[in-house]
Motif scaffolding. Structure first.
Motif, PDB file in Angstrom:
ATOM      1  N   LEU A  89      16.220   2.926  -7.720  1.00  0.00           N
ATOM      2  CA  LEU A  89      16.564   4.248  -8.245  1.00  0.00           C
ATOM      3  C   LEU A  89      15.283   4.910  -8.773  1.00  0.00           C
ATOM      4  CD1 LEU A  89      19.449   5.673  -9.216  1.00  0.00           C
ATOM      5  CD2 LEU A  89      18.445   5.239 -11.457  1.00  0.00           C
ATOM      6  N   PRO A  91      13.512   6.492 -11.553  1.00  0.00           N
ATOM      7  CA  PRO A  91      13.840   6.534 -12.982  1.00  0.00           C
ATOM      8  C   PRO A  91      14.053   7.970 -13.462  1.00  0.00           C
ATOM      9  CG  PRO A  91      11.883   5.198 -12.585  1.00  0.00           C
ATOM     10  CD  PRO A  91      12.214   5.862 -11.295  1.00  0.00           C
ATOM     11  N   SER A  95      17.017   8.304 -19.051  1.00  0.00           N
ATOM     12  CA  SER A  95      17.018   6.868 -19.346  1.00  0.00           C
ATOM     13  C   SER A  95      15.989   6.516 -20.411  1.00  0.00           C
ATOM     14  CB  SER A  95      16.764   6.059 -18.070  1.00  0.00           C
ATOM     15  OG  SER A  95      17.765   6.357 -17.125  1.00  0.00           O
ATOM     16  N   THR A 119      17.418  -3.932 -13.526  1.00  0.00           N
ATOM     17  CA  THR A 119      16.139  -3.334 -13.961  1.00  0.00           C
ATOM     18  C   THR A 119      15.566  -2.347 -12.958  1.00  0.00           C
ATOM     19  OG1 THR A 119      14.077  -3.927 -15.084  1.00  0.00           O
ATOM     20  CG2 THR A 119      14.574  -5.127 -13.048  1.00  0.00           C
ATOM     21  N   ALA A 123      11.761   0.289 -15.123  1.00  0.00           N
ATOM     22  CA  ALA A 123      11.406   1.392 -16.028  1.00  0.00           C
ATOM     23  C   ALA A 123      11.781   1.100 -17.484  1.00  0.00           C
ATOM     24  CB  ALA A 123      12.068   2.683 -15.555  1.00  0.00           C
ATOM     25  N   VAL A 140      16.462  -8.326 -15.070  1.00  0.00           N
ATOM     26  CA  VAL A 140      17.303  -8.915 -14.018  1.00  0.00           C
ATOM     27  C   VAL A 140      17.700  -7.863 -12.987  1.00  0.00           C
ATOM     28  CG1 VAL A 140      19.602  -9.906 -13.586  1.00  0.00           C
ATOM     29  CG2 VAL A 140      18.277 -10.670 -15.557  1.00  0.00           C
ATOM     30  N   ASP A 141      17.675  -8.242 -11.723  1.00  0.00           N
ATOM     31  CA  ASP A 141      18.276  -7.384 -10.689  1.00  0.00           C
ATOM     32  C   ASP A 141      18.802  -8.270  -9.572  1.00  0.00           C
ATOM     33  OD1 ASP A 141      17.883  -4.065 -10.337  1.00  0.00           O
ATOM     34  OD2 ASP A 141      18.630  -5.164  -8.583  1.00  0.00           O
ATOM     35  N   SER A 143      18.937  -7.206  -6.456  1.00  0.00           N
ATOM     36  CA  SER A 143      18.267  -6.824  -5.212  1.00  0.00           C
ATOM     37  C   SER A 143      16.853  -7.407  -5.183  1.00  0.00           C
ATOM     38  CB  SER A 143      18.196  -5.292  -5.119  1.00  0.00           C
ATOM     39  OG  SER A 143      17.113  -4.902  -4.307  1.00  0.00           O
ATOM     40  N   ALA A 146      14.285  -4.623  -4.947  1.00  0.00           N
ATOM     41  CA  ALA A 146      14.071  -3.899  -6.212  1.00  0.00           C
ATOM     42  C   ALA A 146      13.254  -4.766  -7.166  1.00  0.00           C
ATOM     43  CB  ALA A 146      15.416  -3.525  -6.841  1.00  0.00           C
ATOM     44  N   GLY A 167      19.222 -12.091  -9.896  1.00  0.00           N
ATOM     45  CA  GLY A 167      20.547 -12.629 -10.186  1.00  0.00           C
ATOM     46  C   GLY A 167      21.606 -11.555 -10.312  1.00  0.00           C
ATOM     47  N   TRP A 169      24.070  -9.965 -12.535  1.00  0.00           N
ATOM     48  CA  TRP A 169      24.219  -9.786 -13.990  1.00  0.00           C
ATOM     49  C   TRP A 169      23.738 -11.030 -14.755  1.00  0.00           C
ATOM     50  CZ3 TRP A 169      23.736  -5.119 -13.658  1.00  0.00           C
ATOM     51  CH2 TRP A 169      24.591  -4.251 -12.969  1.00  0.00           C
ATOM     52  N   ASN A 184      21.283   0.212 -17.506  1.00  0.00           N
ATOM     53  CA  ASN A 184      21.699   1.438 -16.826  1.00  0.00           C
ATOM     54  C   ASN A 184      22.293   0.965 -15.498  1.00  0.00           C
ATOM     55  OD1 ASN A 184      22.021   3.966 -15.706  1.00  0.00           O
ATOM     56  ND2 ASN A 184      19.850   4.222 -15.192  1.00  0.00           N
ATOM     57  N   PRO A 185      23.559   0.529 -15.517  1.00  0.00           N
ATOM     58  CA  PRO A 185      24.127  -0.083 -14.312  1.00  0.00           C
ATOM     59  C   PRO A 185      24.605   0.997 -13.341  1.00  0.00           C
ATOM     60  CG  PRO A 185      25.781  -0.014 -16.020  1.00  0.00           C
ATOM     61  CD  PRO A 185      24.546   0.618 -16.605  1.00  0.00           C
ATOM     62  N   PRO A 186      24.966   0.620 -12.115  1.00  0.00           N
ATOM     63  CA  PRO A 186      25.592   1.617 -11.246  1.00  0.00           C
ATOM     64  C   PRO A 186      26.893   2.083 -11.887  1.00  0.00           C
ATOM     65  CG  PRO A 186      25.533  -0.578 -10.202  1.00  0.00           C
ATOM     66  CD  PRO A 186      24.896  -0.711 -11.528  1.00  0.00           C
ATOM     67  N   LEU A 206      23.547   0.380  -3.888  1.00  0.00           N
ATOM     68  CA  LEU A 206      23.656  -0.732  -4.841  1.00  0.00           C
ATOM     69  C   LEU A 206      23.270  -0.290  -6.257  1.00  0.00           C
ATOM     70  CD1 LEU A 206      24.170  -3.804  -5.027  1.00  0.00           C
ATOM     71  CD2 LEU A 206      21.748  -4.157  -4.477  1.00  0.00           C
ATOM     72  N   ALA A 207      22.403   0.721  -6.336  1.00  0.00           N
ATOM     73  CA  ALA A 207      21.959   1.216  -7.643  1.00  0.00           C
ATOM     74  C   ALA A 207      22.917   2.255  -8.207  1.00  0.00           C
ATOM     75  CB  ALA A 207      20.558   1.819  -7.523  1.00  0.00           C
TER      76      ALA A 207
HETATM   77  C1  LIG Z   1      21.274   2.707 -11.843  1.00  0.00           C
HETATM   78  S1  LIG Z   1      20.109   1.520 -11.244  1.00  0.00           S
HETATM   79  C2  LIG Z   1      19.091   1.395 -12.695  1.00  0.00           C
HETATM   80  C3  LIG Z   1      17.658   1.032 -12.398  1.00  0.00           C
HETATM   81  C4  LIG Z   1      16.747   1.115 -13.638  1.00  0.00           C
HETATM   82  N1  LIG Z   1      17.235   0.291 -14.722  1.00  0.00           N
HETATM   83  C5  LIG Z   1      16.638   2.548 -14.119  1.00  0.00           C
HETATM   84  O1  LIG Z   1      17.275   2.924 -15.100  1.00  0.00           O
HETATM   85  O2  LIG Z   1      15.897   3.322 -13.475  1.00  0.00           O
HETATM   86  C6  LIG Z   1      21.097   0.036 -11.296  1.00  0.00           C
HETATM   87  C7  LIG Z   1      20.384  -1.250 -10.886  1.00  0.00           C
HETATM   88  O3  LIG Z   1      21.322  -2.322 -10.998  1.00  0.00           O
HETATM   89  C8  LIG Z   1      21.120  -3.232  -9.940  1.00  0.00           C
HETATM   90  N2  LIG Z   1      22.394  -3.985  -9.759  1.00  0.00           N
HETATM   91  C9  LIG Z   1      23.513  -3.591  -9.121  1.00  0.00           C
HETATM   92  N3  LIG Z   1      24.438  -4.556  -9.158  1.00  0.00           N
HETATM   93  C10 LIG Z   1      23.898  -5.598  -9.841  1.00  0.00           C
HETATM   94  C11 LIG Z   1      24.368  -6.905 -10.215  1.00  0.00           C
HETATM   95  N4  LIG Z   1      25.589  -7.336  -9.861  1.00  0.00           N
HETATM   96  N5  LIG Z   1      23.528  -7.705 -10.906  1.00  0.00           N
HETATM   97  C12 LIG Z   1      22.272  -7.287 -11.249  1.00  0.00           C
HETATM   98  N6  LIG Z   1      21.780  -6.073 -10.920  1.00  0.00           N
HETATM   99  C13 LIG Z   1      22.569  -5.239 -10.228  1.00  0.00           C
HETATM  100  C14 LIG Z   1      20.736  -2.363  -8.766  1.00  0.00           C
HETATM  101  O4  LIG Z   1      20.055  -3.090  -7.766  1.00  0.00           O
HETATM  102  C15 LIG Z   1      19.881  -1.296  -9.455  1.00  0.00           C
HETATM  103  O5  LIG Z   1      18.515  -1.662  -9.432  1.00  0.00           O
END
Ligand SMILES: C[S@@+](CC[C@H](N)C(=O)[O-])C[C@H]1O[C@@H](n2cnc3c(N)ncnc32)[C@H](O)[C@@H]1O
Length: 278
Positions: A89, A91, A95, A119, A123, A140-141, A143, A146, A167, A169, A184-186, A206-207
């Motif tokens: 994503l 940033p 955020s 993560t 950012a 943690v991510d 992807s 990513a 991983g 979550w 900042n999850p999806p 995914l983001a």
């Molecule tokens: C909205 S983006 C936020 C990215 C960054 N933290 C920011 O604020 O710019 C959500 C992030 O969560 C990751 N993500 C999605 N599902 C996930 C899961 N089950 N476990 C860990 N990370 C996950 C995505 O790959 C993505 O990088």
């Protein structure tokens, strides 16, 4: 002439961008490897064929909707430069609230432990680690692509107090506890019409997409976070500007205390903070 090339590009971009003059100036300055502030002084100067062709290529990528940050390969966040690729994503300025309120929450804790869930580019987690050299941060991510970007940013910023962890979550950090868990999850529903427009169309699903309702990630993170927070520890979650009340219900049902909604500069409900009760 530089001025003429610029004006043509701005007209081209007007159709797709609300910030056509800025976009065109940034891309031209990038092409010429100069500061944007120096462009005006060079309006009457000529531009080489190679630079003109390169600039037209960048403008055509922007016209096709590619975010400026992906074209440039970086984005500023918390006054730091972050590498970004289409795997992460871009940033958002909003955020930075999570960094600001995360720092506030940790005042007085000498060596705080922080978890940044999802993560992306790193950012949020890396900005906290940069601002708090005595903190340790797990980022943690799920992807791998990513996380590789986050790791590049960690290295580029020279941060030795961050661990990047692949991983789902909490799966890869089973026994760890933290003073602050930030995420900042999806949070978009899978049928959100915005997904097909503007920046979002170019960013990783995914983001962005959480599931049918947009709240799925919160329902997974909130209950599990309780097991990974120290007593009095704080969960800080970014969310969409219409999700605060639904998220509060989720947090209340989990047993969090002192839940507070945080608004952005435009007055939108943008994040929520909650404490693990003692
Ligand atoms: C909205 S983006 C936020 C990215 C960054 N933290 C920011 O604020 O710019 C959500 C992030 O969560 C990751 N993500 C999605 N599902 C996930 C899961 N089950 N476990 C860990 N990370 C996950 C995505 O790959 C993505 O990088």
């Amino acid at each position: 002439m530089i001025g003429l090339v610029l004006e043509t590009a701005i007209r081209d971009l007007n159709a797709i961008s609300d910030s056509a003059p800025l976009d065109a100036e940034v891309l031209l300055a990038h092409t010429l490897r100069i500061d944007r502030g120096n462009l005006r002084a060079r309006y009457d100067q000529s531009i080489s064929t190679a630079d003109t062709q390169h600039f037209h290529h960048l403008i055509s990528r922007r016209r096709q909707g590619e975010p400026l940050a992906y074209i440039l390969g970086h984005r500023e966040f918390w006054s730091l430069s972050f590498k970004v690729t289409p795997a992460v994503l871009v940033p958002r300025p909003e955020s930075e609230l999570l960094v600001q309120f995360g720092l506030d929450a940790l005042t007085g804790i000498m060596q705080p432990r922080i978890l940044d869930l999802g993560t992306g580019s790193g950012a949020i987690g890396l900005s906290l680690a940069y601002s708090l050299p005595h903190a340790t941060v797990d980022a943690v991510d799920i992807s791998p692509a990513a996380l590789a970007v986050a790791e590049d940013n960690r290295r580029e910023l020279g941060l030795s107090n961050v661990r990047t962890v692949l991983g789902n979550w909490f799966d890869a950090i089973r026994d760890e506890t933290y003073d602050l868990i930030v995420s900042n999850p999806p949070y978009l529903a899978d049928d959100d019409p915005h997904l097909a427009t503007g920046h979002l169309a170019a960013e990783p699903q995914l983001a962005l997409v959480s599931g049918k309702t947009g709240l799925e990630a919160y329902k997974l993170i909130a209950p599990q976070a309780l097991g990974h927070l120290r007593t009095g520890g704080i969960l800080l979650l970014e969310h969409g500007n219409t999700q605060a009340s639904a998220l509060r219900t989720i947090l209340d049902e989990c047993g969090y205390a002192r839940t507070t909604i945080i608004r952005d500069l435009a007055g939108h409900e943008r994040a929520t903070r909650a404490h693990k009760p003692g």
